[in-house]
Design a protein around this motif. Sequence first.
Motif, PDB file in Angstrom:
ATOM      1  N   TYR A 275       0.830  -1.204   0.000  1.00  0.00           N
ATOM      2  CA  TYR A 275       0.000   0.000   0.000  1.00  0.00           C
ATOM      3  C   TYR A 275       0.864   1.253   0.000  1.00  0.00           C
ATOM      4  N   ALA A 276       0.318   2.292  -0.579  1.00  0.00           N
ATOM      5  CA  ALA A 276       0.919   3.607  -0.442  1.00  0.00           C
ATOM      6  C   ALA A 276       0.765   4.049   1.016  1.00  0.00           C
TER       7      ALA A 276
ATOM      8  N   GLY B  34      -3.669   1.249   6.365  1.00  0.00           N
ATOM      9  CA  GLY B  34      -4.545   1.208   7.534  1.00  0.00           C
ATOM     10  C   GLY B  34      -5.974   1.612   7.245  1.00  0.00           C
ATOM     11  N   ARG B  35      -6.217   2.205   6.072  1.00  0.00           N
ATOM     12  CA  ARG B  35      -7.581   2.619   5.705  1.00  0.00           C
ATOM     13  C   ARG B  35      -8.122   1.825   4.513  1.00  0.00           C
ATOM     14  N   PHE B  36      -7.244   1.482   3.568  1.00  0.00           N
ATOM     15  CA  PHE B  36      -7.658   0.768   2.358  1.00  0.00           C
ATOM     16  C   PHE B  36      -7.182  -0.677   2.425  1.00  0.00           C
ATOM     17  N   THR B  37      -7.967  -1.565   1.804  1.00  0.00           N
ATOM     18  CA  THR B  37      -7.607  -2.974   1.717  1.00  0.00           C
ATOM     19  C   THR B  37      -7.860  -3.478   0.308  1.00  0.00           C
TER      20      THR B  37
ATOM     21  N   LEU C 176     -11.080  -2.975  -3.964  1.00  0.00           N
ATOM     22  CA  LEU C 176     -10.400  -2.008  -3.114  1.00  0.00           C
ATOM     23  C   LEU C 176     -11.421  -1.490  -2.108  1.00  0.00           C
ATOM     24  N   GLN C 177     -11.289  -1.956  -0.875  1.00  0.00           N
ATOM     25  CA  GLN C 177     -12.151  -1.480   0.205  1.00  0.00           C
ATOM     26  C   GLN C 177     -11.528  -0.227   0.789  1.00  0.00           C
TER      27      GLN C 177
END
Length: 126
Positions: free
Chosen positions: A59-60, A65-68, A80-81
């Motif tokens: 992840y960038a 911690g926010r996107f999965t 992409l959650q």
Amino acid sequence: QVQLVESGGALVQAGDSLRLSCAASGRTFNSYTMGWFRQAPGKERDFVAAINWAGETNYADSVKGRFTISRDNAKNTVYLQMNSLKPEDTAVYYCAARRYAGGSSYYTKVDDYSYWGQGTQVTVSS
């Protein structure tokens, strides 16, 4: 021919969640690294997340911690959650696929990917 079709973009408020989908066709993508990128108006296309054939992810820093990112190989689809969305997440989101099988999840450059979708707009209001 290879085709990637994104969906799920929307106008949401800060703090909301959204799930983007990328449906692939033309070949089976199980063995290929898939990525998500985004491009805000007037800016370059930036790496967001990637997942390789083994399910390893990258992840960038701005979305960690926010996107999965995840994949459903049976459906040939990558997701992409996005949680805790911020106004600075506003952009067109693109799905991308590598040309060659295997490899890591550390392909973060636009030139690392050969196939692209048309993009889906995500707008986060404050």
